[in-house]
Design a protein around this motif. Structure first.
Motif, short mmCIF file in Angstrom:
data_model
loop_
_atom_site.label_atom_id
_atom_site.label_comp_id
_atom_site.label_asym_id
_atom_site.label_seq_id
_atom_site.Cartn_x
_atom_site.Cartn_y
_atom_site.Cartn_z
N TRP A 33 152.44 -42.43 -7.80
CA TRP A 33 151.00 -42.59 -7.82
C TRP A 33 150.55 -43.03 -9.20
CZ3 TRP A 33 153.67 -38.32 -6.11
CH2 TRP A 33 153.67 -38.11 -4.74
N ASN A 34 149.49 -43.79 -9.23
CA ASN A 34 148.85 -44.17 -10.49
C ASN A 34 147.44 -43.61 -10.41
OD1 ASN A 34 147.10 -45.78 -12.29
ND2 ASN A 34 149.01 -46.82 -12.76
N ALA A 35 147.12 -42.72 -11.34
CA ALA A 35 145.82 -42.06 -11.27
C ALA A 35 145.17 -41.98 -12.64
CB ALA A 35 145.99 -40.65 -10.70
N SER A 36 143.89 -41.74 -12.61
CA SER A 36 143.10 -41.45 -13.81
C SER A 36 142.39 -40.13 -13.55
CB SER A 36 142.07 -42.55 -14.06
OG SER A 36 142.71 -43.80 -14.25
N HIS A 37 141.99 -39.46 -14.62
CA HIS A 37 141.26 -38.21 -14.40
C HIS A 37 140.29 -37.96 -15.56
CE1 HIS A 37 143.46 -35.07 -17.03
NE2 HIS A 37 143.75 -36.25 -17.48
N ILE A 38 139.34 -37.12 -15.25
CA ILE A 38 138.41 -36.63 -16.26
C ILE A 38 138.58 -35.11 -16.25
CG2 ILE A 38 136.00 -36.49 -17.01
CD1 ILE A 38 135.45 -38.97 -15.20
N GLY A 72 141.35 -39.06 -22.23
CA GLY A 72 139.93 -39.45 -22.24
C GLY A 72 139.66 -40.76 -22.95
N PRO A 73 140.16 -40.93 -24.19
CA PRO A 73 139.90 -42.17 -24.92
C PRO A 73 140.41 -43.45 -24.24
CG PRO A 73 140.67 -40.46 -26.42
CD PRO A 73 140.82 -39.94 -25.02
N THR A 74 141.36 -43.31 -23.33
CA THR A 74 141.88 -44.49 -22.62
C THR A 74 141.27 -44.59 -21.23
OG1 THR A 74 143.80 -43.27 -21.79
CG2 THR A 74 144.08 -44.46 -23.87
N GLY A 75 140.14 -43.96 -21.01
CA GLY A 75 139.46 -44.05 -19.72
C GLY A 75 140.06 -43.11 -18.69
N GLY A 76 140.85 -42.14 -19.16
CA GLY A 76 141.43 -41.16 -18.25
C GLY A 76 142.73 -41.61 -17.58
N GLU A 77 143.24 -42.77 -17.95
CA GLU A 77 144.43 -43.31 -17.29
C GLU A 77 145.67 -42.47 -17.58
OE1 GLU A 77 145.13 -47.50 -17.76
OE2 GLU A 77 142.99 -47.94 -17.66
N LEU A 78 146.38 -42.12 -16.51
CA LEU A 78 147.61 -41.34 -16.61
C LEU A 78 148.85 -42.19 -16.36
CD1 LEU A 78 146.38 -38.20 -14.68
CD2 LEU A 78 146.70 -38.43 -17.15
N GLY A 79 148.68 -43.38 -15.81
CA GLY A 79 149.82 -44.23 -15.50
C GLY A 79 150.51 -43.77 -14.22
N ALA A 99 143.94 -44.83 -2.12
CA ALA A 99 143.79 -45.65 -3.32
C ALA A 99 142.33 -46.06 -3.50
CB ALA A 99 144.69 -46.87 -3.26
N GLY A 100 141.83 -45.90 -4.72
CA GLY A 100 140.46 -46.26 -5.04
C GLY A 100 139.46 -45.12 -4.85
N LYS A 101 139.89 -44.01 -4.26
CA LYS A 101 138.98 -42.89 -3.98
C LYS A 101 139.02 -41.86 -5.10
CE LYS A 101 137.79 -44.49 0.02
NZ LYS A 101 136.48 -45.04 0.25
N ILE A 102 137.97 -41.02 -5.12
CA ILE A 102 137.80 -40.00 -6.15
C ILE A 102 137.81 -38.62 -5.49
CG2 ILE A 102 136.17 -39.08 -7.85
CD1 ILE A 102 135.27 -42.06 -8.21
N SER A 103 138.45 -37.67 -6.15
CA SER A 103 138.54 -36.31 -5.62
C SER A 103 137.27 -35.53 -5.95
CB SER A 103 139.73 -35.58 -6.25
OG SER A 103 139.43 -35.23 -7.60
N LEU A 117 142.44 -41.97 -7.71
CA LEU A 117 143.74 -42.54 -7.37
C LEU A 117 143.61 -44.06 -7.46
CD1 LEU A 117 146.65 -42.21 -6.51
CD2 LEU A 117 145.87 -42.17 -4.12
N ASN A 118 144.32 -44.63 -8.42
CA ASN A 118 144.24 -46.08 -8.63
C ASN A 118 145.14 -46.85 -7.67
OD1 ASN A 118 142.49 -45.72 -10.88
ND2 ASN A 118 144.28 -45.18 -12.11
N ASP A 119 146.36 -46.33 -7.42
CA ASP A 119 147.30 -47.06 -6.57
C ASP A 119 148.44 -46.14 -6.15
OD1 ASP A 119 148.33 -49.21 -5.17
OD2 ASP A 119 148.78 -50.43 -6.93
N ILE A 120 149.16 -46.57 -5.12
CA ILE A 120 150.34 -45.86 -4.60
C ILE A 120 151.44 -46.89 -4.43
CG2 ILE A 120 151.30 -44.51 -2.68
CD1 ILE A 120 148.38 -43.80 -1.91
N ARG A 121 152.69 -46.46 -4.72
CA ARG A 121 153.82 -47.36 -4.48
C ARG A 121 155.06 -46.54 -4.16
NH1 ARG A 121 155.07 -49.41 -10.69
NH2 ARG A 121 156.05 -47.47 -11.39
N ASP A 122 156.02 -47.20 -3.54
CA ASP A 122 157.34 -46.61 -3.36
C ASP A 122 158.23 -47.21 -4.42
OD1 ASP A 122 156.71 -45.01 -1.19
OD2 ASP A 122 157.10 -46.61 0.25
N ALA A 123 158.81 -46.36 -5.25
CA ALA A 123 159.67 -46.83 -6.33
C ALA A 123 161.00 -47.29 -5.74
CB ALA A 123 159.91 -45.72 -7.35
#
Length: 177
Positions: A33-38, A72-79, A99-103, A117-123
Motif C-alpha cells: 500500500w502507498n498511503a499518507s497520513h496526518i 508532516g513536512p512532506t504532506g504526510g507521505e509514507l511511501g 485507493a483515493g479514499k480517506i479514513s 490510501l494513495n494506491d495499492i499494488r501486488d509486489a
C-alpha cells in the motif's frame, strides 16, 4: 580446498535458477500500500480534519500544517509498505480503504491518524540478479550441511575421556596438594 571441491559441482547456474524457481515461482505476490497520513493528538482534532477533507481541503496541505508526525513536512507521505510494516490498527484501516479514499480517525500508540490510501499494488518477485548472492549462499550452506551430515553418518566418532565426570575436574583434592 576441500570445501571448494564440495561446493564447485553444486554451485552452478542451473542450481541458482532452480533455487530461484523454488523460492519465488509459486510465491503469492505480496500486497503493498502507498498511503499518507496526518497525525494529531486527539480524536477531536482528527474528526475536524476529516470534516475539512470532506469539504474539499487538500490532504498534503493539511498534513504540512497540522500533522505532529515526521512525515508532516512532506504532506504526510509514507511511501510503499507491506504487511506488518505498520502498527496493526493503522494497517487494518488501510486494508479497508479504496485507493483515493480517506479514513475516519484511527487511534494508535502514536496518536490519532487520518489516513489517505494513495494506491495499492501486488509486489512482484525480485529479479534473479537481485537475489543471486542470497541464493548462492543458500546453495553453499545446504551443500556443506549435507556433506557434513554424510561424513558424520559414515564416521566412527570416538570421544576419549567422555566417561570422565566433569565434576571431578573442579575437585582440587585430586591434585594431591
Amino acid at each position: 580446498k576441500a570445501i571448494e571441491a564440495v561446493l564447485a559441482p553444486a554451485v552452478t547456474e542451473e542450481a541458482v535458477a532452480a533455487a530461484y524457481k523454488a523460492k519465488y515461482a509459486s510465491a503469492t505476490p505480496t500486497r503493498e500500500w502507498n498511503a499518507s497520513h496526518i497525525l494529531v493528538n486527539t480524536k477531536e482534532e482528527a474528526e475536524e480534519l476529516v470534516k475539512a477533507l470532506e469539504g474539499g481541503a487538500d490532504f498534503a496541505t493539511l498534513a504540512k500544517e497540522k500533522s505532529t508526525g515526521p512525515s508532516g513536512p512532506t504532506g504526510g507521505e509514507l511511501g510503499w509498505f507491506g504487511p506488518s510494516m505498520m502498527v496493526p490498527p493503522f494497517e487494518d484501516a488501510v486494508k479497508q480503504l479504496e485507493a483515493g479514499k480517506i479514513s475516519g480517525p484511527v487511534e494508535t500508540q502514536f496518536g490519532w491518524h487520518v489516513i489517505k490510501l494513495n494506491d495499492i499494488r501486488d509486489a512482484a518477485a525480485p529479479a534473479l540478479e537481485d537475489v543471486r548472492d542470497e541464493l548462492l549462499q543458500d546453495i553453499q550452506r545446504e551443500t556443506l550441511d549435507a556433506r557434513i551430515a554424510e561424513l558424520t553418518k559414515a564416521a566412527t566418532i570416538e570421544k576419549p575421556g567422555a566417561e570422565i565426570d566433569p565434576a571431578l575436574l573442579s575437585n582440587t583434592s585430586l591434585l594431591g596438594n
